[in-house]
Design a protein around this motif. Structure first.
Motif, PDB file in Angstrom:
ATOM      1  N   VAL A 142      -0.816  -3.108  -8.663  1.00 16.04           N
ATOM      2  CA  VAL A 142      -0.983  -4.130  -9.710  1.00 16.04           C
ATOM      3  C   VAL A 142      -2.344  -4.000 -10.397  1.00 16.04           C
ATOM      4  O   VAL A 142      -2.782  -4.922 -11.101  1.00 16.04           O
ATOM      5  N   CYS A 143      -3.023  -2.858 -10.164  1.00 17.70           N
ATOM      6  CA  CYS A 143      -4.316  -2.567 -10.807  1.00 17.70           C
ATOM      7  C   CYS A 143      -5.368  -3.646 -10.532  1.00 17.70           C
ATOM      8  O   CYS A 143      -6.057  -4.122 -11.448  1.00 17.70           O
ATOM      9  N   THR A 144      -5.471  -4.037  -9.296  1.00 16.14           N
ATOM     10  CA  THR A 144      -6.536  -4.948  -8.873  1.00 16.14           C
ATOM     11  C   THR A 144      -7.680  -4.115  -8.299  1.00 16.14           C
ATOM     12  O   THR A 144      -7.494  -3.388  -7.326  1.00 16.14           O
ATOM     13  N   GLY A 145      -8.837  -4.193  -8.919  1.00 17.64           N
ATOM     14  CA  GLY A 145      -9.980  -3.406  -8.465  1.00 17.64           C
ATOM     15  C   GLY A 145     -10.483  -3.878  -7.112  1.00 17.64           C
ATOM     16  O   GLY A 145     -10.503  -5.078  -6.827  1.00 17.64           O
ATOM     17  N   ALA A 146     -10.881  -2.919  -6.273  1.00 23.03           N
ATOM     18  CA  ALA A 146     -11.364  -3.276  -4.937  1.00 23.03           C
ATOM     19  C   ALA A 146     -12.339  -2.226  -4.435  1.00 23.03           C
ATOM     20  O   ALA A 146     -12.296  -1.062  -4.845  1.00 23.03           O
ATOM     21  N   LEU A 147     -13.216  -2.666  -3.527  1.00 27.14           N
ATOM     22  CA  LEU A 147     -14.217  -1.791  -2.913  1.00 27.14           C
ATOM     23  C   LEU A 147     -14.371  -2.235  -1.460  1.00 27.14           C
ATOM     24  O   LEU A 147     -14.881  -3.319  -1.184  1.00 27.14           O
TER      25      LEU A 147
END
Length: 290
Positions: A142-147
């Motif tokens: 769902v194109c959720t940015g994460a690190l």
């Protein structure tokens, strides 16, 4: 013919000095060669590489001045060396600190200590491994940015305190909640220690690697930067493409599969260092890119 050989030996060979070479001399040369090699590898992708090139150009200029007997230039160069050395230490203090941190990561005493049984323990459970993989690719879909930073031997306390302290068990639902758009904790990195999330919204050091693709944003630079200053494994999910990447040991592998991430996590699940295996696996992987 024999007279010519004898004459050559008397004139050229007999007067030469051949030093005694001991075993310790050979070991010393090998140690120095190894240190120089490691230093060259370290500075290749940092600002120090530009410093080295500048020093080579300056040395060539001074050598030319010496050959042409330009005494004024030689005097200025001789007087400037102490000041230039001090300036280099000040300017490149972050790189020097990073080099010392790398040296401290080797844990030589721990590796040769036969009584250190803690190294046989797991860093995290299979449940945590599965949660990390599931959350990463669910967010990617769902194109959720994460690190997400998975801590290993190097303690990440100095980066942990830059965020908001947490103490909760790792689960895919919690990670999805943390990185959901417009939530208070979504910006920054999450640090995982063992089976616990210990901090969120953490600031990570950005990489100085000049070879990083211009397509990569701050998240990827932060992941690569963290891999350069610690032995942590960092998972990155791109907000633009949904692509999942992993950084470790100064290397960034982009567009990985769930199987690849699962393998990487399982390889660092034990206390023993797996950095060498990471580099071997990276070379075989089909879509690695920095």
């Amino acid at each position: 013919m024999g007279h010519w050989i004898k004459s050559f030996f008397d004139n050229y060979i007999s007067g030469m000095y051949f030093p005694d070479v001991r075993l310790t001399d050979i070991i010393e040369i090998l140690i120095i060669a190894a240190i120089v090699y490691r230093v060259m590898l370290w500075i290749k992708n940092t600002k120090a590489w530009m410093l080295l090139k500048g020093m080579i150009v300056l040395a060539a200029f001074i050598a030319a001045a010496a050959l042409l007997r330009m005494h004024t230039i030689l005097f200025l160069a001789r007087e400037s060396i102490p000041a230039l050395a001090t300036a280099a230490v000040v300017i490149f203090q972050p790189e020097l600190r990073r080099a010392l941190e790398k040296l401290g990561e080797k844990n030589l005493l721990n590796n040769i200590n036969p009584f250190d049984r803690s190294r046989d323990n797991h860093r995290f459970s299979d449940g945590t491994l599965e949660s990390l993989v599931k959350a990463s690719f669910d967010m990617g879909s769902v194109c959720t940015g994460a690190l997400i930073v998975v801590e290993q031997a190097t303690q990440l306390t100095e980066y942990e305190v830059t965020g908001i302290e947490l103490d909760c068990k790792v689960s895919s639902q919690i990670l999805l909640n943390i990185f959901e758009h417009n939530t208070p904790l979504h910006d920054g990195a999450v640090i995982v220690r063992g089976d616990r999330i210990v901090s969120a919204t953490c600031y990570l050091p950005l990489s100085d690697n000049m070879q990083i693709s211009k397509e990569l944003g701050t998240r990827h630079r932060a992941a690569l930067g963290m891999s350069e200053v610690s032995d942590a494994l960092t998972i990155v999910v791109s907000e633009e493409t949904g692509q999942v990447s992993v950084a470790m040991g100064g290397q960034l592998v982009r567009g990985i599969t769930p199987e690849y991430l699962s393998t990487r996590l399982s390889q660092i699940q034990f206390r023993a260092s797996e950095l060498k295996k990471f580099n071997i696996w990276k070379g075989r992987h089909g879509h690695e890119e920095v």
